[in-house]
Design an enzyme around this catalytic site. Structure first.
Site, PDB file in Angstrom:
ATOM      1  N   ASP A 165      40.587  39.721  27.735  1.00 37.72           N
ATOM      2  CA  ASP A 165      40.124  39.103  28.983  1.00 37.72           C
ATOM      3  C   ASP A 165      41.304  38.869  29.917  1.00 37.72           C
ATOM      4  O   ASP A 165      42.362  39.497  29.793  1.00 37.72           O
ATOM      5  CB  ASP A 165      39.339  37.816  28.645  1.00 37.72           C
ATOM      6  CG  ASP A 165      38.249  37.501  29.645  1.00 37.72           C
ATOM      7  OD1 ASP A 165      38.584  37.032  30.749  1.00 37.72           O
ATOM      8  OD2 ASP A 165      37.058  37.725  29.344  1.00 37.72           O
ATOM      9  N   ASP A 166      41.152  37.963  30.820  1.00 41.60           N
ATOM     10  CA  ASP A 166      42.096  37.663  31.898  1.00 41.60           C
ATOM     11  C   ASP A 166      43.516  37.365  31.370  1.00 41.60           C
ATOM     12  O   ASP A 166      43.667  36.796  30.289  1.00 41.60           O
ATOM     13  CB  ASP A 166      41.535  36.419  32.611  1.00 41.60           C
ATOM     14  CG  ASP A 166      42.139  36.185  33.958  1.00 41.60           C
ATOM     15  OD1 ASP A 166      43.077  36.891  34.314  1.00 41.60           O
ATOM     16  OD2 ASP A 166      41.646  35.279  34.644  1.00 41.60           O
ATOM     17  N   ARG A 217      39.363  28.552  42.911  1.00 43.55           N
ATOM     18  CA  ARG A 217      40.097  28.997  41.732  1.00 43.55           C
ATOM     19  C   ARG A 217      41.428  29.640  42.153  1.00 43.55           C
ATOM     20  O   ARG A 217      41.819  30.675  41.624  1.00 43.55           O
ATOM     21  CB  ARG A 217      39.267  30.000  40.925  1.00 43.55           C
ATOM     22  CG  ARG A 217      39.570  29.928  39.436  1.00 43.55           C
ATOM     23  CD  ARG A 217      38.912  31.067  38.681  1.00 43.55           C
ATOM     24  NE  ARG A 217      39.071  30.858  37.251  1.00 43.55           N
ATOM     25  CZ  ARG A 217      39.254  31.834  36.372  1.00 43.55           C
ATOM     26  NH1 ARG A 217      39.302  33.085  36.764  1.00 43.55           N
ATOM     27  NH2 ARG A 217      39.376  31.578  35.106  1.00 43.55           N
ATOM     28  N   LYS A 238      35.130  44.617  31.672  1.00 42.03           N
ATOM     29  CA  LYS A 238      34.394  43.441  32.169  1.00 42.03           C
ATOM     30  C   LYS A 238      34.861  43.207  33.596  1.00 42.03           C
ATOM     31  O   LYS A 238      36.014  42.860  33.834  1.00 42.03           O
ATOM     32  CB  LYS A 238      34.721  42.235  31.287  1.00 42.03           C
ATOM     33  CG  LYS A 238      34.081  40.920  31.714  1.00 42.03           C
ATOM     34  CD  LYS A 238      34.493  39.825  30.735  1.00 42.03           C
ATOM     35  CE  LYS A 238      33.906  38.474  31.057  1.00 42.03           C
ATOM     36  NZ  LYS A 238      34.429  37.433  30.154  1.00 42.03           N
ATOM     37  N   TRP A 239      33.980  43.425  34.560  1.00 44.13           N
ATOM     38  CA  TRP A 239      34.309  43.349  35.996  1.00 44.13           C
ATOM     39  C   TRP A 239      33.885  41.975  36.495  1.00 44.13           C
ATOM     40  O   TRP A 239      32.707  41.719  36.654  1.00 44.13           O
ATOM     41  CB  TRP A 239      33.564  44.454  36.728  1.00 44.13           C
ATOM     42  CG  TRP A 239      33.783  44.556  38.203  1.00 44.13           C
ATOM     43  CD1 TRP A 239      33.689  43.553  39.125  1.00 44.13           C
ATOM     44  CD2 TRP A 239      34.113  45.734  38.946  1.00 44.13           C
ATOM     45  NE1 TRP A 239      33.937  44.033  40.378  1.00 44.13           N
ATOM     46  CE2 TRP A 239      34.200  45.368  40.296  1.00 44.13           C
ATOM     47  CE3 TRP A 239      34.333  47.066  38.600  1.00 44.13           C
ATOM     48  CZ2 TRP A 239      34.486  46.280  41.308  1.00 44.13           C
ATOM     49  CZ3 TRP A 239      34.616  47.981  39.608  1.00 44.13           C
ATOM     50  CH2 TRP A 239      34.697  47.597  40.947  1.00 44.13           C
ATOM     51  N   ASP A 240      34.860  41.122  36.749  1.00 42.21           N
ATOM     52  CA  ASP A 240      34.588  39.718  37.085  1.00 42.21           C
ATOM     53  C   ASP A 240      34.663  39.487  38.595  1.00 42.21           C
ATOM     54  O   ASP A 240      35.194  40.311  39.348  1.00 42.21           O
ATOM     55  CB  ASP A 240      35.636  38.857  36.357  1.00 42.21           C
ATOM     56  CG  ASP A 240      35.141  37.454  36.041  1.00 42.21           C
ATOM     57  OD1 ASP A 240      34.094  37.050  36.585  1.00 42.21           O
ATOM     58  OD2 ASP A 240      35.809  36.770  35.247  1.00 42.21           O
ATOM     59  N   MET A 241      34.170  38.335  39.042  1.00 43.97           N
ATOM     60  CA  MET A 241      34.210  37.951  40.465  1.00 43.97           C
ATOM     61  C   MET A 241      34.058  36.438  40.478  1.00 43.97           C
ATOM     62  O   MET A 241      32.973  35.923  40.250  1.00 43.97           O
ATOM     63  CB  MET A 241      33.018  38.629  41.161  1.00 43.97           C
ATOM     64  CG  MET A 241      32.974  38.555  42.647  1.00 43.97           C
ATOM     65  SD  MET A 241      32.058  37.141  43.240  1.00 43.97           S
ATOM     66  CE  MET A 241      31.816  37.569  44.940  1.00 43.97           C
ATOM     67  N   ASN A 242      35.165  35.733  40.720  1.00 39.55           N
ATOM     68  CA  ASN A 242      35.168  34.304  40.423  1.00 39.55           C
ATOM     69  C   ASN A 242      35.137  33.353  41.605  1.00 39.55           C
ATOM     70  O   ASN A 242      35.544  32.210  41.465  1.00 39.55           O
ATOM     71  CB  ASN A 242      36.390  33.974  39.553  1.00 39.55           C
ATOM     72  CG  ASN A 242      36.108  34.287  38.100  1.00 39.55           C
ATOM     73  OD1 ASN A 242      35.174  33.766  37.519  1.00 39.55           O
ATOM     74  ND2 ASN A 242      36.897  35.183  37.530  1.00 39.55           N
ATOM     75  N   ASP A 270      28.727  31.518  31.812  1.00 34.91           N
ATOM     76  CA  ASP A 270      29.931  31.017  31.149  1.00 34.91           C
ATOM     77  C   ASP A 270      29.577  29.953  30.114  1.00 34.91           C
ATOM     78  O   ASP A 270      30.441  29.527  29.341  1.00 34.91           O
ATOM     79  CB  ASP A 270      30.905  30.426  32.180  1.00 34.91           C
ATOM     80  CG  ASP A 270      31.821  31.489  32.759  1.00 34.91           C
ATOM     81  OD1 ASP A 270      31.791  32.633  32.267  1.00 34.91           O
ATOM     82  OD2 ASP A 270      32.566  31.175  33.703  1.00 34.91           O
TER      83      ASP A 270
HETATM   84  C1  DGJ Z   1      35.057  33.916  34.334  1.00 34.26           C
HETATM   85  C2  DGJ Z   1      34.304  34.639  33.258  1.00 34.26           C
HETATM   86  O1  DGJ Z   1      32.949  34.329  33.318  1.00 34.26           O
HETATM   87  C3  DGJ Z   1      34.923  34.287  31.912  1.00 34.26           C
HETATM   88  O2  DGJ Z   1      34.170  34.837  30.877  1.00 34.26           O
HETATM   89  C4  DGJ Z   1      36.330  34.791  31.905  1.00 34.26           C
HETATM   90  O3  DGJ Z   1      36.348  36.183  31.981  1.00 34.26           O
HETATM   91  C5  DGJ Z   1      37.108  34.182  33.060  1.00 34.26           C
HETATM   92  N1  DGJ Z   1      36.433  34.347  34.316  1.00 34.26           N
HETATM   93  C6  DGJ Z   1      38.477  34.784  33.156  1.00 34.26           C
HETATM   94  O4  DGJ Z   1      39.164  34.360  34.255  1.00 34.26           O
END
Ligand code: DGJ
Length: 752
Positions: free
Chosen positions: A367-368, A445, A478-482, A550
């Protein structure tokens, strides 16, 4: 399946033998909506719209004498404002002469087999045998706008897919203010309204309320579908439940701002609309330019919410997900996030993987935290090609090869749409983040959003991500967007186009997803957006699975997964077992119950399996083995909800999976809080063969549940028992009174 235009009564009928959708032209080309529902053998269209005089409802001049025809009461297909209809419009625009009054009339139509794709947009697809499409061209009476309304009916699923394309056919400039994907009118308001609301780490809660007079809107203004409201809306009969009752549901194949609205007027008519949010939307259309709305899908069933979901699930699997992984069994995944967060090295991840692989894991995801100087979430997003040499001295390839050496697949986390203020990318290109002149940007974030409306920014993202993905034999991403969007402005567009940027951002996301996923067709992509911010039909077009939330707590997950399943099939839902106490809510629940809940989707772990006791590791090993055995039924079978955590005691949940060929049934039951002298719960299964018998091949429940575990096991274990299909459906199965909190039961039945 057919679409017929009847010249005599100027009607269009779309039907597939089970459902029908009927429209009719009135007077000078007004397009009325006559019916959507169960297929009819005969329909007396002359009597379908009851025309009567209504005080306060304007009449078109040519019909003013009769006073019984008004757009304010005519059920319509694509209503506008200013020409007599006071209800929610589907289309709002400022024409070049400044007016916002629009009046659309029929011009022509075309019917063809199959379905066209939508340029730059995700959309359902179908072959010529699987679908028929009708395009109706409407023209605004002032001669400046043309609107093509598209309707597709499918053979195998009770869905109508709709979108509209609006074209400037004049010589001046027009501004669109709203362009809905669908609008549909119902003659009566005897409905409940169902929508899915939530928040980060608790998405897609079900809310059912009676429809009220006036306008009710669920929407997002956050630049993404949002954790807060799902772009799904259903109207259902008051008596509808999981197994019976009429439901009209719609979903949007879109991942940005949207609104889903209902309006009940004073005559008891209902309008439901769905599309890009008209709030803060303005799109410039110069001569010859056109705008295509996202696609909306409309489901009808008379058989309740399970049937509604079956239609959505089939649509997703057969007509939306393009990935070559669509029909492949998905691997058991173990993710590093909750196990290590950003604190890892190549060696620690290899150790983590070795422990997981011993227990049966098939895919290890880093992951990250693997790029730039990212030890915290306050830096380095955007610096994708700067692999952190302290953590990964041999680069991604070094780690990937070692994981492959364990006989396991390797996956990587990315968040391509974002940039950290503390990053080399932002230092070199501060104008590449969305921003508004003279305004201090908002951080969320510790990050900004890249301006993906700009071609050079998109090219940078595609090039840098492709460089990383091409550097090793990566199996999964895993393509994230936070974060949500704020400061929505682009240095690359003039003032009059700034209100396009929030939409152009999403189109930009689709562009980079299209380019990256098509360059790496072998990679299994999982979409994620801080968990479930962007679990939508748009994302599934590019990526066949989504990290559901999450929140991995088993009790919360029952509700989240239950709500999510209204629209999305379990194979699309990432569901993982995590450590106890749970990192989100601090709750401790039995490993078995966590497993039963997580195995109800695309299964994995979000924990360091090497840190478990030897006994727990044995348990995990047996769980993974069992999941692999049941995986075809869970991932490729049909899913049915049986008991809702939102209704009744709100303390129990039950659901089941039936194998494609009906030979296996996997049943799950959860009871969260133990009550003194609890009831024996009788749960009825569904969709079984009435004439067959079913043998219980597995019955798993937490042994520690009972005061005397051994007695409990021998008295209650149903393994080997035989039940009738009719018995399971009509009498049901007795679930124990359960003497401990957080009980979970798993029963596997094999058809005899
Ligand atoms: C949010 C994701 O939902 C988590 O599972 C994880 O990948 C974090 N970001 C990593 O920054």
């Amino acid at each position: 399946m057919s679409i017929i235009y009847n010249e005599q009564d100027r009607s269009f009928t779309l039907q597939n033998g089970r459902i029908a959708y009927v429209m009719q032209l009135f007077h000078d080309g007004y397009l009325g909506h006559m019916y959507f529902g169960r297929a009819l053998k005969h329909f007396n269209l002359q009597r379908a719209f009851y025309q009567t005089e209504r005080e306060g409802a304007p009449n078109p001049e040519a019909l003013a004498d009769a006073r019984t025809f008004s757009l304010d009461v005519l059920p319509q297909e694509y209503p506008t404002y200013g020409s007599g209809d006071y209800r929610i419009p589907a289309l709002e625009a400022t024409l070049s002469n400044g007016t916002t009054t629009l009046d659309l009339r029929y011009k022509s139509h075309e019917i063809f087999q199959g379905k066209k794709s939508l340029a730059g947009l995700p959309a359902t697809f179908a072959s010529d045998k699987e679908a028929t499409t009708l395009e109706i061209t409407m023209q605004e009476v002032g001669g400046e706008l043309e609107v093509v309304l598209s309707y597709t009916i499918f053979d195998d699923v009770d869905v109508i897919a709709r979108h509209a394309t609006i074209k400037n056919i004049g010589s001046g400039t027009v501004y669109l203010r709203k362009a809905a994907s669908l609008s549909i009118d119902f003659p009566e308001a005897d409905f409940d309204r169902i929508h899915l609301y939530g928040k980060h780490a608790f998405e897609r809660n079900i809310e059912r309320t009676p429809l009220n007079h006036g306008i009710e809107i669920s929407s997002s203004t956050r630049g993404a579908t949002s954790h807060q409201h799902q772009n799904f809306l259903a109207l259902c009969a008051h008596n509808a439940d999981e197994f019976q009752g009429e439901v009209y549901a719609c979903g949007l194949v879109w991942s940005g701002n949207y609104e889903a609205a209902t309006e009940v007027n004073s005559f008891g008519n209902v309008r439901m609309t769905m599309g890009i949010n008209g709030f803060d939307f303005k799109w410039q259309l110069k001569a010859d330019e056109s705008f295509t709305t996202p696609e909306a899908v409309l489901v009808y069933t008379a058989d309740g919410f399970n049937a509604m979901s079956q239609h959505f699930h089939t649509l997703v699997q057969e007509h939306l997900v393009r990935s070559q992984h669509k029909d492949q069994l998905r691997p058991v995944l173990v993710n590093s996030w909750e196990a290590a967060y950003m604190d890892f090295t190549e060696d620690s991840i290899v150790r983590f993987a070795e422990d997981a692989v011993k227990l049966g894991a098939e895919l290890i995801v880093l992951d990250d935290g693997w790029f730039g100087v990212r030890d915290k979430d306050n830096c380095s997003l955007g610096d994708w090609t700067e692999i952190n040499a302290k953590k990964l001295p041999n680069g991604i390839k070094g780690l990937c090869d070692r994981i492959h050496g364990l006989g396991c697949k390797f996956g990587l986390w990315i968040e391509p749409e974002m940039v950290s203020p503390n990053s080399n990318l932002f230092r070199s290109h501060p104008d590449w983040a969305l921003g508004v002149p003279n305004h201090i940007r908002q951080q969320q974030r510790n990050q900004y959003v890249l301006d993906l409306s700009r071609a050079e920014v998109r090219d940078y993202v595609v090039d840098s991500i492709c460089e990383v993905l091409g550097s090793a034999d990566i199996d999964y991403v895993k393509w994230d967007m936070n974060r949500n969007l704020t400061d929505i402005g682009s240095a690359a567009f003039p003032a009059e186009q700034q209100q396009e940027i929030v939409t152009r951002f999403v189109l930009g996301v689709y562009d980079i997803m299209e380019r990256i996923t098509s360059k790496f067709p072998n990679i299994l992509f999982e979409s994620c957006a801080g968990g479930g911010r962007r679990f939508d039909l748009g994302m599934l077009y590019y990526m066949p699975q989504v990290w559901t939330s999450d929140n991995t707590d088993e009790v919360c997950r029952q509700k989240i997964q239950y709500g999510t399943s209204l629209v999305f099939p379990p194979i699309t839902m990432g569901c993982h077992v995590s450590a106890c106490p749970n990192h989100q809510v601090g709750r401790s629940t039995p490993m078995l119950s966590r497993f039963i809940c997580a195995m109800s989707g695309n299964f994995g772990y979000e924990m360091d399996l090497g840190k478990l006791s030897a006994e727990e590791q044995e348990e995990v090993k047996s769980h993974i083995a069992l999941y692999k055995e049941l995986r075809p039924t869970i991932q490729q079978g049909k899913f049915y909800r049986l008991m809702s955590p939102w209704e009744g005691t709100q303390n129990e949940t039950a659901w089941q999976f039936v194998a494609k060929d009906g030979s296996e049934v996997v049943f799950m039951y959860f009871k969260n809080q133990c009550l003194p002298q609890g009831n024996i719960r009788k749960v009825r299964l569904t969709a079984l063969d009435e004439n067959a018998t079913y043998k219980v091949t597995h019955h798993l429940f937490s042994p520690s549940l009972a005061a005397n575990a051994l007695d409990y096991l021998s008295n209650y274990n149903l393994e080997g028992d035989i039940f009738g299909g009719d018995e399971l459906m009509h009498f049901g199965i007795n679930m124990d009174k359960v003497d401990r909190d957080f009980a979970g039961h798993l029963l596997v039945f094999k058809k005899q």
